[in-house]
Enzyme design. Structure first.
Site, PDB file in Angstrom:
ATOM      1  N   HIS A   1       0.842  -1.200   0.000  1.00 26.28           N
ATOM      2  CA  HIS A   1       0.000   0.000   0.000  1.00 26.28           C
ATOM      3  C   HIS A   1       0.875   1.246   0.000  1.00 26.28           C
ATOM      4  O   HIS A   1       1.731   1.411   0.877  1.00 26.28           O
ATOM      5  CB  HIS A   1      -0.908   0.015   1.229  1.00 26.28           C
ATOM      6  CG  HIS A   1      -2.087  -0.902   1.113  1.00 26.28           C
ATOM      7  ND1 HIS A   1      -3.167  -0.834   1.943  1.00 26.28           N
ATOM      8  CD2 HIS A   1      -2.338  -1.917   0.240  1.00 26.28           C
ATOM      9  CE1 HIS A   1      -4.054  -1.762   1.592  1.00 26.28           C
ATOM     10  NE2 HIS A   1      -3.560  -2.435   0.569  1.00 26.28           N
TER      11      HIS A   1
ATOM     12  N   TYR B   1      -9.690   5.210   6.903  1.00 22.52           N
ATOM     13  CA  TYR B   1      -9.930   5.569   8.311  1.00 22.52           C
ATOM     14  C   TYR B   1     -11.023   6.633   8.329  1.00 22.52           C
ATOM     15  O   TYR B   1     -10.915   7.656   7.639  1.00 22.52           O
ATOM     16  CB  TYR B   1      -8.662   6.130   8.951  1.00 22.52           C
ATOM     17  CG  TYR B   1      -7.566   5.119   9.174  1.00 22.52           C
ATOM     18  CD1 TYR B   1      -7.437   4.465  10.394  1.00 22.52           C
ATOM     19  CD2 TYR B   1      -6.630   4.835   8.172  1.00 22.52           C
ATOM     20  CE1 TYR B   1      -6.414   3.549  10.614  1.00 22.52           C
ATOM     21  CE2 TYR B   1      -5.610   3.918   8.388  1.00 22.52           C
ATOM     22  CZ  TYR B   1      -5.505   3.287   9.608  1.00 22.52           C
ATOM     23  OH  TYR B   1      -4.487   2.376   9.822  1.00 22.52           O
TER      24      TYR B   1
ATOM     25  N   LYS C   1       0.361  -0.059  15.100  1.00 25.33           N
ATOM     26  CA  LYS C   1       1.729  -0.045  15.615  1.00 25.33           C
ATOM     27  C   LYS C   1       2.066  -1.217  16.527  1.00 25.33           C
ATOM     28  O   LYS C   1       3.244  -1.448  16.822  1.00 25.33           O
ATOM     29  CB  LYS C   1       1.990   1.265  16.370  1.00 25.33           C
ATOM     30  CG  LYS C   1       2.030   2.479  15.475  1.00 25.33           C
ATOM     31  CD  LYS C   1       3.112   2.346  14.434  1.00 25.33           C
ATOM     32  CE  LYS C   1       2.987   3.374  13.329  1.00 25.33           C
ATOM     33  NZ  LYS C   1       3.756   3.012  12.140  1.00 25.33           N
TER      34      LYS C   1
ATOM     35  N   TYR D   1       3.470   6.758  10.115  1.00 27.54           N
ATOM     36  CA  TYR D   1       2.658   5.621   9.697  1.00 27.54           C
ATOM     37  C   TYR D   1       3.520   4.537   9.056  1.00 27.54           C
ATOM     38  O   TYR D   1       3.330   3.340   9.310  1.00 27.54           O
ATOM     39  CB  TYR D   1       1.568   6.079   8.729  1.00 27.54           C
ATOM     40  CG  TYR D   1       0.484   5.057   8.490  1.00 27.54           C
ATOM     41  CD1 TYR D   1      -0.625   4.998   9.311  1.00 27.54           C
ATOM     42  CD2 TYR D   1       0.565   4.134   7.444  1.00 27.54           C
ATOM     43  CE1 TYR D   1      -1.635   4.061   9.121  1.00 27.54           C
ATOM     44  CE2 TYR D   1      -0.440   3.196   7.242  1.00 27.54           C
ATOM     45  CZ  TYR D   1      -1.527   3.157   8.075  1.00 27.54           C
ATOM     46  OH  TYR D   1      -2.520   2.221   7.876  1.00 27.54           O
TER      47      TYR D   1
END
Length: 390
Positions: free
Chosen positions: A72, A201, A297, A385
């Site tokens: 991605h 999101y 995470k 990220y």
């Protein structure tokens, strides 16, 4: 029994540590209180930072990940009825993430360990850590009704938040930091095509939502729910209605619904235990810290712990130096707290908090508007990220 490193827990962090040590010629034994099938049944996150992908390659278990993982280059933030793409690759200088489920990572590590003939003891009951503050730690457990004992040089506690490793440490020797969030994530797995080729999101007046996937025909979706909700409160129909109402127009139109094949509610918390070393007992992964799943995470933090700990152990056995082992806790915690901050921040801007009221919602809206309108803000988001350097 005797080994150099006793690893408590056969989840991804314990198995990855064992694999890296074995490839460096360092004997290790993994103890796990559950069965292999139970370990593989745990559905967890699946967004891997490039650093973790590289570490899995180093461990010799990256082949299937590269064949089946979904690379991605960005993701979408949805709020105010519109989607806004965050171009991770451009903003981070070429870095990406890979969608590959934690279950698949664990399976690859299990198979590699078995193929190498390395020892993993499953269904080890009543595990007890002894003399971990000395140069001759021991681990005791019961297997098939028989008491057994293992002596070692070091113990690696990779047995999760509820495991025995952290619980063994006296409360006077450890400091815990925790925030429990007033909501949970209701997640389902369905054999349906994902709503989009990248993650979405969602910030919505009814609460957060996330559209994710495991592969092109296996979708993973979440909606924010009350912290005291039960899975039985949520029929498939109720879930799909809640998710669709929170998606912006095009995404809602693309949503394909179907029967759930797994459904669960995850509570959200931020947690850190300091330090991460006690004599010759080292904590890694969820045994030392928990992050809310916003930003993915948890598994990646476990991997960075393993990177620091495996490198330190390899240096010790190669050179006799304890310098890297002495730095482990400080080094790991520096990265842990940065990931905790990022996960807390993403959670704070995307969820509805019951105590904030109208003022808090306006601040949240202003934060999101600023974020997608600022190259600097989006760059900071992208850098965190895709993963900060080890």
């Amino acid at each position: 029994m005797r080994t150099k490193v006793a690893i408590i827990g056969a989840g991804p962090s314990g198995l990855l540590l064992g694999q890296l040590l074995a490839r460096a010629g360092i004997d290790n034994i993994v103890l796990e209180r559950r069965t292999p099938d139970y370990v593989l049944s745990r559905i967890r996150a699946g967004v891997l930072e490039q650093g973790m992908v590289d570490l899995l390659d180093e461990a010799g278990v990256g082949a299937r990940l590269h064949r089946e993982g979904l690379v991605h280059e960005g993701f979408a933030l949805s709020f105010g009825g519109a989607g806004h793409r965050i171009d991770l690759k451009r903003l981070s200088g070429g870095k990406v993430v890979t969608v590959y489920g934690q279950t698949e990572v664990t399976k690859d590590l299990m198979e590699a360990r078995a193929a190498a003939g390395l020892t993993t003891i499953y269904e080890a009951e009543s595990v007890t850590l002894i003399d971990w503050e000395t140069s001759s730690p021991r681990v005791r457990w019961v297997k098939d009704g028989l008491a057994q004992e293992l002596t070692c040089d070091f113990i690696a506690g990779c047995d999760g938040f509820h495991g025995v490793s952290r619980a063994t440490v006296p409360s006077t020797a450890i400091r815990n930091f925790e925030r429990v969030y007033p909501f949970g994530w209701l997640g389902i797995l369905s054999e349906t095509p994902p709503v989009d080729h990248e993650l979405i999101y969602v910030n919505h007046p009814d609460g957060f939502a996330l559209c994710s996937m495991r592969n092109p025909m296996l979708s993973r979706y979440y909606v924010q729910c009350r912290f005291d909700d039960k899975v039985d409160d949520w029929s498939d129909e109720r879930f799909w209605d809640a998710l669709k109402s929170r998606l912006h127009g095009e995404a809602a139109e693309r949503l394909v619904t179907g029967p759930s094949i797994e459904k669960s509610i995850a509570p959200l918390r931020s947690f850190v235990a300091e330090p991460m070393r006690f004599g010759n007992l080292f904590l890694a992964g969820d045994a030392a810290h928990i992050v809310p799943p916003t930003g993915a995470k948890g598994l990646n933090l476990a991997a960075s712990d393993v990177r620091y700990l495996s490198s330190a152990l390899i240096e010790h056995y190669d050179t006799g130096s304890a310098a890297a082992l002495d730095r482990y806790s400080e080094q790991a915690l520096a990265r842990v707290w940065k990931a905790e901050r990022f996960s807390w921040w993403m959670t704070s801007i995307l969820h509805r908090f019951p105590e904030t009221g109208g003022f808090g919602q306006r601040i949240q809206q202003a934060e999101l508007d600023y974020l997608v309108g600022s190259e600097a803000a989006m760059t900071a988001l992208a850098e965190n990220y895709v993963g900060l350097p080890y």
